[in-house]
Design a protein around this motif. Structure first.
Motif, short mmCIF file in Angstrom:
data_model
loop_
_atom_site.label_atom_id
_atom_site.label_comp_id
_atom_site.label_asym_id
_atom_site.label_seq_id
_atom_site.Cartn_x
_atom_site.Cartn_y
_atom_site.Cartn_z
N PRO A 39 0.81 -1.22 0.00
CA PRO A 39 0.00 0.00 0.00
C PRO A 39 0.84 1.27 0.00
O PRO A 39 0.40 2.30 -0.51
N ILE A 40 2.04 1.19 0.56
CA ILE A 40 2.91 2.37 0.56
C ILE A 40 3.38 2.66 -0.87
O ILE A 40 3.34 3.81 -1.33
N TRP A 41 3.83 1.62 -1.58
CA TRP A 41 4.21 1.80 -2.99
C TRP A 41 3.03 2.33 -3.80
O TRP A 41 3.19 3.23 -4.64
N GLY A 42 1.84 1.77 -3.55
CA GLY A 42 0.67 2.21 -4.30
C GLY A 42 0.33 3.66 -4.05
O GLY A 42 -0.01 4.40 -4.98
N SER A 79 -5.53 -0.42 -6.58
CA SER A 79 -4.82 -1.57 -7.13
C SER A 79 -3.89 -2.18 -6.08
O SER A 79 -3.81 -3.41 -5.92
N SER A 80 -3.19 -1.32 -5.36
CA SER A 80 -2.28 -1.82 -4.34
C SER A 80 -3.05 -2.43 -3.16
O SER A 80 -2.55 -3.34 -2.50
N ALA A 81 -4.28 -1.92 -2.90
CA ALA A 81 -5.08 -2.49 -1.82
C ALA A 81 -5.44 -3.94 -2.12
O ALA A 81 -5.36 -4.81 -1.25
N VAL A 82 -5.84 -4.21 -3.36
CA VAL A 82 -6.15 -5.58 -3.75
C VAL A 82 -4.90 -6.46 -3.64
O VAL A 82 -4.94 -7.57 -3.09
N ALA A 83 -3.78 -5.96 -4.17
CA ALA A 83 -2.53 -6.71 -4.09
C ALA A 83 -2.11 -6.91 -2.64
O ALA A 83 -1.62 -7.98 -2.25
#
Length: 542
Positions: free
Chosen positions: A84-87, A417-421
């Motif tokens: 989530p940080i990267w996202g 997107s990052s939340a799903v990942a």
């Protein structure tokens, strides 16, 4: 969150370059994808190479079953916490620069992991490697969403599925060859991805050109810290409970209390943060919430069980690392075919829910079939079971991300997107920890039941006889260990099948929305246009 973007103006009478309009030609997309897909190849290769070599690594370093689990869990945990940080950073900074930074972190972590002299050191450097992998897995999906509309993404997701399949097949094979080659050895399982990562860096510099937002940013460091602390505490508790201390103990109470407090504090922090790591407003959308629930379940089932497949094939069935890699081809073949075909059909029809439903059902069915295996299962039958599972995974994983990206606002593409990942990776981390504990306890019980009465049997219930003793144990005990691992593996697949049913239920409740025909950059420019007059931010093309 208000995201502003203003493309560089084109000369009168001319048309701005495609990337400045938020659109890219088919050729530009393929060129940009070359570097990103190579980066994804590195990410998947590093996971599959190491997973197949782990039995040899742990045996060579005299590690335990708990350490076997943590070599995988450490990477997943770091990847999960950083995703989530990267996202969030991708919504604020250059996506291209962030992908390159993630590759550099991965390279450093891989080189240091290959130099490890103990399992503890290896686990520590795997954490650094996981930070890079978290960025690669999240940012490539985000960049694809920025370049390609949901409706057209199906034709390109087939390429992503192909890369996953090649890495998943090639990784175990390559890992097996490295382990079986005396003058190379298992350390090269960590070095082998470095050249590919370096080439990906160069390709990305030359081919990936996306608009960059320049504006004041606020990073939610407190939220990131609380999220990492809460998740880490729970996973460490799951791994250690039942082994280092009892499930019902003061240590358990401390771990649970601390983790729950950190998670509650994280939620409170996110409601007040100017730029939250995980915007809670995402969960107001039904599709996003259900897709996240399904992603957690798929992550628990998929990562938590397939990690131990190589162990089953090598420890219980006696196959070499190379042969174990070859035996996973049916699963990867199913994944490749289903991800490619479903992507093409989604692009043609614009319908995606039917593929998610069918895929999730096949995932549950595949795990239910694998729950029947033991140390004598026919390998042809095992191949059929793995093919069914692969087809289901191929139809499910990428399409869950697509469903969410099609629903959320363009300014939240990165975070969503990052939340799903993140939650899929979180599910995988939980799955590896929980199912690893289930396997360890079941193996200990079977070994205790199989040992003759005596001192060895008295201690075996706590796991004193197990994977760490395989190399030095007498032949009779070695055979007992192998049989116990074979018979215990079916139980973790049974748990995975039960968890996969949750994914089926969540996907059935998702409401299908027609796929958009605009790329993420086109949507972002359209949605932010009314605020341009009141904002000082200026977009530049990179």
């Amino acid at each position: 969150m208000t995201t502003t973007r203003e493309p560089t103006a084109a000369a009168p009478g001319t048309q701005a370059p495609a990337e400045q309009q938020g659109r890219m030609t088919h050729r530009q997309i393929l060129e940009a994808l070359s570097g990103m897909l190579l980066a994804m190849f590195v990410a998947f290769l590093s996971s599959t190479v190491v997973s197949n070599a782990l039995p040899t690594i742990i045996t060579d370093l005299r590690g335990s079953q708990s350490q076997y689990t943590w070599v995988v869990t450490a990477t997943l945990l770091a990847s999960t916490a950083s995703t989530p940080i990267w996202g969030k950073l991708s919504d604020l900074f250059s996506k291209k620069l962030l992908i390159q930074l993630a590759i550099v972190v991965f390279i450093v972590g891989s080189m240091l992991a290959g130099l490890s002299q103990s399992v503890g050191t290896l686990i520590g450097w795997r954490v650094l490697q996981g930070l890079g992998l978290g960025g690669l897995q999240a940012l490539v999906q985000i960049a694809m969403a920025a370049m390609i509309s949901p409706r057209e993404r199906g034709r390109y997701s087939g390429l992503l599925g192909g890369v996953m399949a090649v890495a998943t097949v090639g990784g175990p094979l390559l890992g097996g060859l490295l382990v079986d080659t005396s003058w190379l050895g298992w350390r090269w399982c960590f070095y082998v991805g470095v050249p590919f990562a370096a080439v990906a860096l160069v390709l990305l510099q030359r081919t990936l050109h996306l608009p960059v937002t320049k504006r004041r940013v606020r990073i939610d460091y407190l939220g990131a810290t609380l999220l990492t602390a809460g998740v880490s505490g729970l996973l460490i508790w799951v791994t250690l409970a039942g082994d280092q201390f009892a499930w019902a103990s003061s240590e358990t109470a401390l771990f649970l209390a601390g983790s729950v407090l950190a998670i509650v504090a994280f939620v409170v922090t996110e409601t007040r943060a100017a730029e939250p790591i995980v915007p809670l407003r995402l969960f107001r959308d039904r599709t996003t919430t259900l897709a996240i629930v399904a992603s957690v379940a798929i992550g628990v089932a998929m990562f938590g069980s397939t990690v131990f497949l190589g162990q089953y094939l090598q420890i219980s069935r006696g196959y070499s690392p190379t042969a174990a890699g070859l035996l996973t081809i049916p699963m990867v073949g199913g994944l490749l075919v289903s991800s490619t075909v479903s992507g093409i059909l989604i692009t043609r029809t614009g319908r995606w829910k039917r593929f998610l439903v069918a895929g999730s059902v096949l995932v549950a069915a595949g795990f239910a079939l694998l729950a029947t295996i033991d140390h004598e299962t026919d390998m042809v039958l095992l191949g059929v079971f793995l093919f069914v599972l692969g087809v289901g995974i191929g139809m499910t994983m990428q399409n869950l991300v697509l469903a969410v990206q099609n629903t959320v606002a363009a300014g939240d593409l990165g975070a969503a997107s990052s939340a799903v990942a993140f939650f899929r990776s979180l599910g995988g981390t939980i799955g590896v920890s929980v199912l690893g504990a289930v396997l360890s306890n079941r193996v200990g019980d079977l070994i205790a039941a199989g040992l003759p009465p005596g001192p060895a049997a008295a201690g075996s219930g706590s796991g004193s006889v197990g994977l760490a003793d395989l190399a030095d144990a007498p032949p009779a005990v070695q055979e007992l260990i192998r049989v116990s691992y074979g018979d215990a593996t079916g139980r973790i697949f049974l748990v995975s099948a039960i968890v996969a049913v949750v994914a089926v239920a969540a996907i059935l409740l998702i409401r299908e929305v027609a796929l958009r025909t605009e790329s993420g950059e086109e949507r972002l420019q359209r949605e932010s246009r009314p605020a341009l007059a009141d904002d000082e931010a200026v977009g530049t093309a990179r």
